[in-house]
Design an enzyme around this catalytic site. Sequence first.
Site, PDB file in Angstrom:
ATOM      1  N   LYS A  97     -15.635  81.448 105.663  1.00  0.00           N
ATOM      2  CA  LYS A  97     -16.166  82.510 104.807  1.00  0.00           C
ATOM      3  C   LYS A  97     -16.971  83.466 105.660  1.00  0.00           C
ATOM      4  CE  LYS A  97     -16.162  83.607 100.380  1.00  0.00           C
ATOM      5  NZ  LYS A  97     -15.148  83.257  99.363  1.00  0.00           N
TER       6      LYS A  97
HETATM    7  P1  NAD Z   1     -16.115  91.329  92.073  1.00  0.00           P
HETATM    8  O1  NAD Z   1     -17.117  91.938  92.989  1.00  0.00           O
HETATM    9  O2  NAD Z   1     -14.771  91.965  91.922  1.00  0.00           O
HETATM   10  O3  NAD Z   1     -16.720  91.189  90.585  1.00  0.00           O
HETATM   11  C1  NAD Z   1     -17.936  90.585  90.285  1.00  0.00           C
HETATM   12  C2  NAD Z   1     -18.242  90.861  88.814  1.00  0.00           C
HETATM   13  O4  NAD Z   1     -19.380  90.119  88.411  1.00  0.00           O
HETATM   14  C3  NAD Z   1     -18.551  92.318  88.508  1.00  0.00           C
HETATM   15  O5  NAD Z   1     -18.017  92.656  87.242  1.00  0.00           O
HETATM   16  C4  NAD Z   1     -20.081  92.350  88.447  1.00  0.00           C
HETATM   17  O6  NAD Z   1     -20.585  93.401  87.643  1.00  0.00           O
HETATM   18  C5  NAD Z   1     -20.333  90.999  87.808  1.00  0.00           C
HETATM   19  N1  NAD Z   1     -21.658  90.449  88.046  1.00  0.00           N
HETATM   20  C6  NAD Z   1     -22.316  90.312  89.222  1.00  0.00           C
HETATM   21  N2  NAD Z   1     -23.511  89.713  89.004  1.00  0.00           N
HETATM   22  C7  NAD Z   1     -23.572  89.458  87.685  1.00  0.00           C
HETATM   23  C8  NAD Z   1     -24.540  88.861  86.849  1.00  0.00           C
HETATM   24  N3  NAD Z   1     -25.688  88.408  87.332  1.00  0.00           N
HETATM   25  N4  NAD Z   1     -24.258  88.729  85.537  1.00  0.00           N
HETATM   26  C9  NAD Z   1     -23.099  89.188  85.032  1.00  0.00           C
HETATM   27  N5  NAD Z   1     -22.149  89.775  85.762  1.00  0.00           N
HETATM   28  C10 NAD Z   1     -22.402  89.919  87.066  1.00  0.00           C
HETATM   29  O7  NAD Z   1     -15.976  89.815  92.562  1.00  0.00           O
HETATM   30  P2  NAD Z   1     -14.772  88.803  92.276  1.00  0.00           P
HETATM   31  O8  NAD Z   1     -13.807  88.896  93.389  1.00  0.00           O
HETATM   32  O9  NAD Z   1     -14.311  88.958  90.858  1.00  0.00           O
HETATM   33  O10 NAD Z   1     -15.529  87.409  92.462  1.00  0.00           O
HETATM   34  C11 NAD Z   1     -16.306  86.839  91.417  1.00  0.00           C
HETATM   35  C12 NAD Z   1     -16.565  85.394  91.755  1.00  0.00           C
HETATM   36  O11 NAD Z   1     -15.323  84.694  91.902  1.00  0.00           O
HETATM   37  C13 NAD Z   1     -17.312  85.129  93.069  1.00  0.00           C
HETATM   38  O12 NAD Z   1     -18.086  83.969  92.931  1.00  0.00           O
HETATM   39  C14 NAD Z   1     -16.196  84.886  94.058  1.00  0.00           C
HETATM   40  O13 NAD Z   1     -16.620  84.149  95.188  1.00  0.00           O
HETATM   41  C15 NAD Z   1     -15.250  84.082  93.177  1.00  0.00           C
HETATM   42  N6  NAD Z   1     -13.837  84.051  93.600  1.00  0.00           N
HETATM   43  C16 NAD Z   1     -13.153  85.196  93.820  1.00  0.00           C
HETATM   44  C17 NAD Z   1     -11.800  85.123  94.153  1.00  0.00           C
HETATM   45  C18 NAD Z   1     -10.957  86.355  94.316  1.00  0.00           C
HETATM   46  O14 NAD Z   1      -9.721  86.200  94.449  1.00  0.00           O
HETATM   47  N7  NAD Z   1     -11.506  87.559  94.274  1.00  0.00           N
HETATM   48  C19 NAD Z   1     -11.173  83.883  94.306  1.00  0.00           C
HETATM   49  C20 NAD Z   1     -11.921  82.725  94.066  1.00  0.00           C
HETATM   50  C21 NAD Z   1     -13.254  82.833  93.703  1.00  0.00           C
END
Ligand code: NAD
Length: 422
Positions: free
Chosen positions: A110
Amino acid sequence: MPVAAQDELNVYASAEARFETAAQKLHLEEGLYRFMKHPDKEITVYIPVALDSGRLEVFTGYRVLHSQVRGPGKGGIRFAPDVTLDEVRALAAWMTWKCAVVNVPFGGAKGGVICDPGKLSKSELERVTRRYTASLCDWFGPERDIPAPDIGTDEQTMAWVMDTYAMHVRHATTAVVTGKPLELGGSHGRKEATGRGLMMCCDKALRKLGMEAENCRVIVQGFGNVGSQAALLMHQAGYRIIGIADIHGAIFNENGVDIPKLYDWVYNQRKPLPDSPLAGERTTPHEILFRPCDILVPAATENQITAQNAHRLQCRILCEGANGPTTSHADPIIAKKGIFVIPDILANAGGVTVSYFEWVQDRQGFFWREREVNEHLQDIMEHSFDQVVRYAEAHAVDNRIAAYILAIDRVARALKLRGFYA
Ligand code: NAD
């Protein structure tokens, strides 16, 4: 005895606590335990970047390679103001376990840069990305360590990483990153993959619990890549999304929120989620977690469900879209409430699974249709779900510890077969 982290909100401590509980259950040999507990290597880079104003700023970036036992390191790059080395360590370890749960031939890694992408211009973000990549060119590579998007990074970021790497190695190397645009060797279905994988796990959980998807009430926290795609796909499949939130606020409507309209509002009209004209009560992105529902999908960020608030959950199924949304201190409270947990290292593994397909396609130079991608994804997610549930029953543990046991067991076997060099 389950092990609890000393500092509840330190995600690395939380990840270690689960690892230790699972290692004890598995009677993991002491030497293997010590080897798997620590990352292979970690690096801090200081990234000088000229801002648009002409001022020179120095950003701090990290990359942690947790394990290469089962294959090259794999893991996203996060751009956020609150990135810490401990967080990146935890996320790297989770990647090792996640890849092992779904049995894709990757280790875990990561990266992160302490910056606020909302406050940087596109060209500033490009310079941060390129300089970070240039500093890590010797670490990255299709056989060494393969980044992907995470919070604050996207397809465009991955295109810049790929191009910077290509300039250094002097040939286009598409397989060095995943989550790229289709035009650069990305995979069909990658954008939706994490959300689709979450839905596949929910479908399986419903069947197991004798429930129906039709009208099943779902709350999703987070409307980014993971949350928005999960909500769109579940809405399309007949689930009723009654609550949805992003960092700006939340909408709650017992009759269901029109997710495609909300998606258009946020992503095409570029307006704040809570200002949408859609009907529904406005609440906070935190409070939405505690409304009654059948499935709760925290898909935003870490430490949302803690020992202080877990007793307030009113869901039947907790399907973790984010990494580490639940602290180890909350685990026993959730278990006592009888909530069926689909832990992050299983629930959100659809993303890395399709990243693996993307890497395979790039290396073959032969690209699959979306239907093929989704069929392979479904096979892997359903099989992995069944294995985790079987391990939970066989070892008399909850689904989270079962997923860790399955993963640690796989890495330990590979390690024993390889032996220890020198
Ligand atoms: P992103 O940046 O696209 O979206 C994050 C979202 O969460 C946004 O809508 C933001 O406004 C919201 N957010 C942030 N803090 C918040 C809070 N305190 N309360 C409510 N909403 C909040 O990120 P993502 O890629 O969707 O990733 C989200 C999570 O999923 C992370 O933990 C990431 O590690 C995990 N993840 C992502 C992927 C991927 O393919 N992108 C895969 C596995 C896990």
